[in-house]
Design a protein around this motif. Structure first.
Motif, PDB file in Angstrom:
ATOM      1  N   SER A 263     -14.717 -15.529 -48.329  1.00  0.00           N
ATOM      2  CA  SER A 263     -15.030 -14.096 -48.392  1.00  0.00           C
ATOM      3  C   SER A 263     -15.911 -13.761 -47.191  1.00  0.00           C
ATOM      4  N   GLY A 264     -16.050 -12.484 -46.927  1.00  0.00           N
ATOM      5  CA  GLY A 264     -16.938 -12.044 -45.857  1.00  0.00           C
ATOM      6  C   GLY A 264     -16.578 -12.630 -44.513  1.00  0.00           C
ATOM      7  N   ALA A 265     -17.593 -13.172 -43.821  1.00  0.00           N
ATOM      8  CA  ALA A 265     -17.404 -13.699 -42.472  1.00  0.00           C
ATOM      9  C   ALA A 265     -16.435 -14.879 -42.449  1.00  0.00           C
ATOM     10  N   ALA A 266     -16.509 -15.718 -43.481  1.00  0.00           N
ATOM     11  CA  ALA A 266     -15.612 -16.876 -43.532  1.00  0.00           C
ATOM     12  C   ALA A 266     -14.155 -16.444 -43.606  1.00  0.00           C
ATOM     13  N   LYS A 267     -13.887 -15.432 -44.423  1.00  0.00           N
ATOM     14  CA  LYS A 267     -12.528 -14.911 -44.542  1.00  0.00           C
ATOM     15  C   LYS A 267     -12.061 -14.305 -43.228  1.00  0.00           C
ATOM     16  N   HIS A 268     -12.967 -13.621 -42.563  1.00  0.00           N
ATOM     17  CA  HIS A 268     -12.645 -13.020 -41.267  1.00  0.00           C
ATOM     18  C   HIS A 268     -12.314 -14.094 -40.239  1.00  0.00           C
ATOM     19  N   ASP A 269     -13.098 -15.172 -40.224  1.00  0.00           N
ATOM     20  CA  ASP A 269     -12.859 -16.262 -39.271  1.00  0.00           C
ATOM     21  C   ASP A 269     -11.514 -16.940 -39.539  1.00  0.00           C
ATOM     22  N   LEU A 270     -11.177 -17.145 -40.812  1.00  0.00           N
ATOM     23  CA  LEU A 270      -9.879 -17.737 -41.128  1.00  0.00           C
ATOM     24  C   LEU A 270      -8.740 -16.826 -40.672  1.00  0.00           C
ATOM     25  N   GLY A 271      -8.924 -15.519 -40.851  1.00  0.00           N
ATOM     26  CA  GLY A 271      -7.917 -14.575 -40.383  1.00  0.00           C
ATOM     27  C   GLY A 271      -7.730 -14.642 -38.877  1.00  0.00           C
ATOM     28  N   ASP A 272      -8.845 -14.795 -38.152  1.00  0.00           N
ATOM     29  CA  ASP A 272      -8.763 -14.922 -36.696  1.00  0.00           C
ATOM     30  C   ASP A 272      -7.892 -16.111 -36.288  1.00  0.00           C
ATOM     31  N   VAL A 273      -7.972 -17.184 -37.090  1.00  0.00           N
ATOM     32  CA  VAL A 273      -7.214 -18.394 -36.771  1.00  0.00           C
ATOM     33  C   VAL A 273      -5.758 -18.272 -37.203  1.00  0.00           C
ATOM     34  N   TYR A 274      -5.528 -17.870 -38.448  1.00  0.00           N
ATOM     35  CA  TYR A 274      -4.183 -17.975 -39.016  1.00  0.00           C
ATOM     36  C   TYR A 274      -3.302 -16.755 -38.802  1.00  0.00           C
ATOM     37  N   PHE A 275      -3.869 -15.630 -38.354  1.00  0.00           N
ATOM     38  CA  PHE A 275      -3.020 -14.487 -38.029  1.00  0.00           C
ATOM     39  C   PHE A 275      -2.562 -14.506 -36.578  1.00  0.00           C
ATOM     40  N   LYS A 276      -3.029 -15.489 -35.830  1.00  0.00           N
ATOM     41  CA  LYS A 276      -2.558 -15.649 -34.459  1.00  0.00           C
ATOM     42  C   LYS A 276      -1.122 -16.188 -34.475  1.00  0.00           C
ATOM     43  N   ARG A 277      -0.352 -15.823 -33.463  1.00  0.00           N
ATOM     44  CA  ARG A 277       1.016 -16.333 -33.393  1.00  0.00           C
ATOM     45  C   ARG A 277       1.016 -17.839 -33.178  1.00  0.00           C
ATOM     46  N   VAL A 278       0.103 -18.292 -32.327  1.00  0.00           N
ATOM     47  CA  VAL A 278       0.015 -19.725 -32.029  1.00  0.00           C
ATOM     48  C   VAL A 278      -1.453 -20.137 -32.066  1.00  0.00           C
ATOM     49  N   MET A 279      -1.756 -21.190 -32.830  1.00  0.00           N
ATOM     50  CA  MET A 279      -3.119 -21.716 -32.835  1.00  0.00           C
ATOM     51  C   MET A 279      -3.376 -22.504 -31.557  1.00  0.00           C
ATOM     52  N   GLU A 280      -4.645 -22.523 -31.150  1.00  0.00           N
ATOM     53  CA  GLU A 280      -5.045 -23.243 -29.950  1.00  0.00           C
ATOM     54  C   GLU A 280      -6.121 -24.269 -30.308  1.00  0.00           C
ATOM     55  N   LYS A 286     -13.824 -23.735 -35.100  1.00  0.00           N
ATOM     56  CA  LYS A 286     -14.101 -22.582 -35.962  1.00  0.00           C
ATOM     57  C   LYS A 286     -13.539 -22.831 -37.358  1.00  0.00           C
ATOM     58  N   LEU A 287     -12.314 -23.364 -37.429  1.00  0.00           N
ATOM     59  CA  LEU A 287     -11.689 -23.650 -38.719  1.00  0.00           C
ATOM     60  C   LEU A 287     -12.519 -24.658 -39.511  1.00  0.00           C
ATOM     61  N   ILE A 288     -12.936 -25.730 -38.869  1.00  0.00           N
ATOM     62  CA  ILE A 288     -13.678 -26.782 -39.564  1.00  0.00           C
ATOM     63  C   ILE A 288     -15.051 -26.273 -40.003  1.00  0.00           C
ATOM     64  N   ALA A 289     -15.646 -25.407 -39.200  1.00  0.00           N
ATOM     65  CA  ALA A 289     -16.938 -24.824 -39.596  1.00  0.00           C
ATOM     66  C   ALA A 289     -16.800 -24.008 -40.875  1.00  0.00           C
ATOM     67  N   VAL A 290     -15.713 -23.258 -41.002  1.00  0.00           N
ATOM     68  CA  VAL A 290     -15.472 -22.489 -42.229  1.00  0.00           C
ATOM     69  C   VAL A 290     -15.261 -23.433 -43.406  1.00  0.00           C
ATOM     70  N   LEU A 291     -14.470 -24.474 -43.207  1.00  0.00           N
ATOM     71  CA  LEU A 291     -14.225 -25.442 -44.280  1.00  0.00           C
ATOM     72  C   LEU A 291     -15.533 -26.078 -44.748  1.00  0.00           C
ATOM     73  N   ASP A 292     -16.391 -26.399 -43.794  1.00  0.00           N
ATOM     74  CA  ASP A 292     -17.678 -27.004 -44.152  1.00  0.00           C
ATOM     75  C   ASP A 292     -18.549 -26.026 -44.940  1.00  0.00           C
ATOM     76  N   SER A 293     -18.519 -24.758 -44.552  1.00  0.00           N
ATOM     77  CA  SER A 293     -19.346 -23.768 -45.241  1.00  0.00           C
ATOM     78  C   SER A 293     -18.904 -23.552 -46.688  1.00  0.00           C
ATOM     79  N   LEU A 294     -17.642 -23.857 -46.986  1.00  0.00           N
ATOM     80  CA  LEU A 294     -17.099 -23.669 -48.336  1.00  0.00           C
ATOM     81  C   LEU A 294     -17.018 -24.982 -49.122  1.00  0.00           C
ATOM     82  N   ASN A 295     -17.520 -26.068 -48.534  1.00  0.00           N
ATOM     83  CA  ASN A 295     -17.482 -27.395 -49.186  1.00  0.00           C
ATOM     84  C   ASN A 295     -16.045 -27.833 -49.504  1.00  0.00           C
ATOM     85  N   ALA A 296     -15.119 -27.485 -48.607  1.00  0.00           N
ATOM     86  CA  ALA A 296     -13.722 -27.835 -48.830  1.00  0.00           C
ATOM     87  C   ALA A 296     -13.493 -29.346 -48.780  1.00  0.00           C
TER      88      ALA A 296
END
Length: 337
Positions: A263-280, A286-296
């Motif tokens: 939710s919030g910033a984490a959700k926004h960051d995931l959108g930045d990654v996965y709504f791109k046509r091609v990941m880089e 950024k992806l791993i930082a979000v995963l860490d923040s959610l204890n994934a």
């Protein structure tokens, strides 16, 4: 992974059986198979690239021994499941555009996608022949046909799982139920096949065979998630980049958990990654930082432990002698270590 020393004799038997199967054919196609298995270089010259773990085939032999069989009589079954595993790896390397496996260029990278598909298909055909030839030696005709049916069903499940895996890469609303349907097919079905066929070679007790099949399924699921954790956290950025999986938007359990709970910033960051046509590659930190923040990672590791316990529970229902039970448990621990 470093193979436990006690399993070296089984490993040597498996490799000898695989070489007997592949080198029975004097045709250039089989040089690609030998290359993929680490026995030759791209010019057909013998090399020693280090030992493969032969996880599926070793588990098949250990399961056969656990229910009173002799590993020598189950070698063709073990070779069959290993050849199917290798067929799947060759094809997945093409699908994921993976250019390197085991620190060497992949088959498709050396010979091109079309010839690599041929090599994978040949592995699959050889696997079925391994099982069918057992009716002349260690298995009855009825049991041989049953084993072939189990193997073919696992291959179909594997293809179904791979279909879902590729389909989910362009979707964000993947449920946990959908994930496990995919993972059971793509990764766990062949592990379940290994234990079921191993049991079939030495037991006619349907309950025992079923319990060992479930053991393989749960262990395969646990291993799949363990590998997904490793892909995200245990490799350096260059390794992840060249692995191909992450940049193709593969939906592993940690990522699905994050997508469902962000939710919030984490959700926004995931959108930045996965709504791109091609990941880089720059998206991965950024992806791993979000995963860490959610204890994934913790959530996924807890799931590994839950599935492992369910696997051992199934194993305990198979009426296996204590010394053989201990070996299977130790092998399961090694796989997930």
């Amino acid at each position: 992974m470093n193979l436990p020393h006690s399993l070296y004799p089984l490993h040597e038997d498996i490799q000898a059986q695989l070489k007997a199967v592949v080198y029975a054919h004097n045709f250039p196609l089989y040089n690609m198979l030998a290359y993929h298995l680490g026995w030759e270089d791209e010019h057909g010259e013998e090399v020693n690239t280090g030992s493969k773990d032969y996880m599926h085939s070793t588990l098949c032999l250990l399961t056969s021994e656990a229910v009173g069989g002799e590993s020598k009589l189950a070698l063709q079954s073990a070779a069959a499941v290993e050849l199917v595993n290798q067929f799947a790896l060759i094809h997945s390397d093409i699908q994921d555009a993976v250019s390197e496996r085991d620190h060497r260029p992949t088959v498709w990278w050396v010979w091109g996608p079309a010839q690599a598909i041929n090599a994978g298909d040949a592995m699959h055909a050889l696997a079925r022949l391994c099982l069918l030839q057992q009716s002349d030696k260690s298995l009855s005709v009825d049991k041989t046909l049953e084993a072939v049916s189990v193997l073919d069903q696992a291959c179909l499940s594997l293809c179904e799982g791979r279909y879902l895996d590729l389909l989910y890469r362009e979707r964000l609303n993947i449920s946990m139920e959908s994930y496990f349907q995919m993972a059971e097919r793509k990764s766990a079905a062949l592990m379940s096949c290994s234990t079921e066929i191993g049991a079939l070679t030495a037991s006619s007790d349907n309950e025992v065979v079923g319990a060992l099949s479930t053991f393989g399924l749960k262990l395969g699921l646990a291993l799949n998630i363990r590998n997904e954790i490793s892909d995200l956290w245990d490799l350096n950025l260059d390794d992840r980049y060249f692995s191909g999986d992450l940049l193709s938007k593969k939906k592993s359990l940690p990522i699905i958990y994050a997508l469902q709970n962000a939710s919030g910033a984490a959700k926004h960051d995931l959108g930045d990654v996965y709504f791109k046509r091609v990941m880089e590659p720059s998206d991965l930190p950024k992806l791993i930082a979000v995963l860490d923040s959610l204890n994934a990672r913790d959530y996924s590791q807890n799931m590994v432990e839950t599935l492992y316990n369910e696997a051992i529970k199934s194993l305990n229902l198979a009426s296996i002698p204590p010394n053989k039970l201990k070996i299977l448990k130790e092998f399961a621990d090694w796989i997930l270590s």
